[in-house]
Design a protein around this motif. Structure first.
Motif, short mmCIF file in Angstrom:
data_model
loop_
_atom_site.label_atom_id
_atom_site.label_comp_id
_atom_site.label_asym_id
_atom_site.label_seq_id
_atom_site.Cartn_x
_atom_site.Cartn_y
_atom_site.Cartn_z
N ASN A 26 -4.59 33.18 17.11
CA ASN A 26 -5.24 32.41 19.41
C ASN A 26 -5.54 31.49 19.30
O ASN A 26 -5.67 31.15 19.80
N SER A 50 -13.47 29.23 29.74
CA SER A 50 -12.76 30.51 29.82
C SER A 50 -12.27 30.26 28.01
O SER A 50 -12.34 31.39 27.37
N GLN A 51 -12.06 28.84 27.36
CA GLN A 51 -11.35 29.06 25.85
C GLN A 51 -12.59 29.26 25.80
O GLN A 51 -12.91 29.62 24.44
N THR A 54 -13.78 32.79 24.77
CA THR A 54 -12.41 33.19 24.01
C THR A 54 -13.23 33.34 21.94
O THR A 54 -12.54 33.72 21.73
N ASN A 57 -16.18 34.70 21.17
CA ASN A 57 -16.01 36.04 21.30
C ASN A 57 -15.33 36.72 19.53
O ASN A 57 -15.19 37.35 18.76
N SER A 58 -14.13 35.13 19.12
CA SER A 58 -13.37 35.43 18.48
C SER A 58 -13.94 35.37 16.74
O SER A 58 -13.90 35.62 15.59
N SER A 382 -10.87 35.51 31.51
CA SER A 382 -9.54 35.70 30.18
C SER A 382 -8.99 34.76 29.27
O SER A 382 -8.64 33.80 30.06
N ASN A 383 -8.57 35.00 28.52
CA ASN A 383 -7.96 34.23 27.67
C ASN A 383 -6.40 34.02 28.44
O ASN A 383 -5.62 35.16 28.61
N PRO A 386 -2.79 33.77 25.05
CA PRO A 386 -3.20 34.18 23.97
C PRO A 386 -1.56 34.36 23.42
O PRO A 386 -0.38 33.84 23.89
#
Length: 413
Positions: A26, A50-51, A54, A57-58, A382-383, A386
């Motif tokens: 992802n 946004s990237q 992500t 959070n990942s 948001s991603n 994905p």
């Protein structure tokens, strides 16, 4: 080390390995260019932001999962569940009270393991990206309320399940299944009235253009509402949302104040048309039925291993109890649980496309829902790209780009 120990270890580490691999895919998928549907709404800087959101959070998710799997492996090799069971036995007498104490200790330990990651996510990542509005006092209050609700609601449910398995060794799973189903129905009924207001303030939507538009659409589609409310979601986050609560005559629309402040009336009606679509197309009933069936299967499988001594021995547990068996069973159940979760997510994504189509056809304005989805995605960072494997494993909603493309193919008469 027994074969069962090796098997459970394989399940635990294998599930973590799968999660880690899919998470890596992802992250690699973030290298794609801005999707065409978003080029007018996102510039290069916002897209990069946004990237990064992500990625961060990942990273937290990876470390959280690593800590959890490490803790479970330690429980497997060092008899930690046996220690918890001994503590519970020292605190109370009687199988039900001891069982509740054991489950409470396990739940508390799990909460303490996840707490640092919740704090970091809320007060570091969400703060950095401008989403967080949760104060430390509100964060603590939410956790305390959650614990109290777990005691008030979860303890009677767990006590009932333990009692039924104890009194009815052969048919306990079936009776416990019926009890849990009735319990879930009751919670669904009281949640919008007594539980949700503990965390948020629900204010009736005032008369005006928005209320009139919502009521007219509900009337046109034959959807009965018991109320339309504004929820103070902004006290925790800048992210927007909308949802339905309750069932039967207790169906309520809840609009986050952040949603109302960021969208036009037509876009909000498009979002609510999607939610109404779930009800009109019986998605909620079907998903609830699936949940009930899954619960029944879970209880049946549980009944097969509660008296299986090697399972307890694998975790170095000396005294077999129903509560301990319920916890240990989860690790043996991991592969089937994963399959059921993937199936439920697949069904949910299918229902989302159908609800989108319902909204497009009943409002006769698919572009309004598309604009709303774009706003929601952009505002929440948001991603947008994905990886399909990550979607397959985790997403209950289709990627927003896929939803917009599907909306563009719908013909409105």
């Amino acid at each position: 080390m027994t074969f069962l120990t090796v098997l459970i270890l394989f399940f635990i580490v294998g599930a973590w390995g799968l999660e880690t691999w899919v998470g890596k895919l992802n992250i690699q998928s973030l290298g794609q260019p801005i999707p065409a549907a978003f080029k007018h709404a996102v510039d290069a800087q916002k897209y990069a932001r946004s990237q990064e959101y992500t990625r961060k959070n990942s990273t937290v998710s990876f470390f959280s999962n690593f800590v959890n799997v490490t803790a479970i492996v330690m429980c497997l090799f060092f008899g930690i569940f046996n220690t918890f069971n001994e503590w519970a036995s020292a605190l109370f007498s009687g199988a039900i009270l001891q069982g509740l104490a054991f489950l409470g200790i396990v739940s508390l330990a799990s909460m303490l393991l996840s707490l640092p990651f919740s704090i970091y996510t809320t007060f570091v990542i969400e703060e950095e990206f401008g989403f967080n509005r949760t104060t430390p006092a509100l964060f603590i209050a939410d956790r305390v309320k959650g614990i109290l609700l777990s005691i008030i609601i979860g303890a009677p449910l767990a006590a009932g399940v333990i009692w039924f398995f104890q009194i009815f060794p052969n048919m306990g799973w079936l009776i416990a299944w019926g009890f849990a189903t009735a319990f879930l129905f009751a919670v669904q009924y009281v949640a919008p009235i007594w539980i949700m207001p503990l965390f948020n303030t629900f204010t009736p939507l005032e008369d005006g253009e928005l209320r009139q538009a919502i009521e007219e659409f509900a009337l046109k589609t034959g959807f009965n509402l018991s109320g339309i409310y504004i929820i103070d979601g902004s006290k925790r986050s800048n992210k927007a949302n909308a949802f339905f609560t309750g069932f039967g005559k207790q169906k309520r629309i809840a609009l986050f104040d952040t949603l109302v402040n960021s969208m036009t009336t037509e876009e909000i009606v498009g979002v609510l048309a999607h939610e109404i679509g779930h009800c009109k197309l019986n998605h909620i009933k079907r998903m609830f039925a699936t949940s009930i069936a899954t619960t029944g299967l879970t209880f049946f499988c549980l009944s097969l291993v509660l008296g299986y001594q090697p399972l307890y021995a694998a975790f170095h547990v000396e005294h077999m109890t129903i509560a301990v068996g319920m916890v240990l069973f989860n690790f043996l159940y991991t592969p089937l649980s994963l399959v059921l979760t993937i199936f439920a997510a697949h069904q949910s994504r299918k229902y989302e496309f159908e609800a989108d189509a319902f909204a497009a056809k009943t409002t006769k304005a698919p572009c309004e829902l598309s604009r709303a989805l774009i706003k929601l995605s952009v505002n929440s960072l948001s991603n947008l790209t994905p990886h399909p494997a990550y979607v397959f494993l985790h997403y209950s909603h289709p990627p927003v780009v896929d939803r917009i493309e599907a909306l563009e193919t719908i013909t409105v008469e």
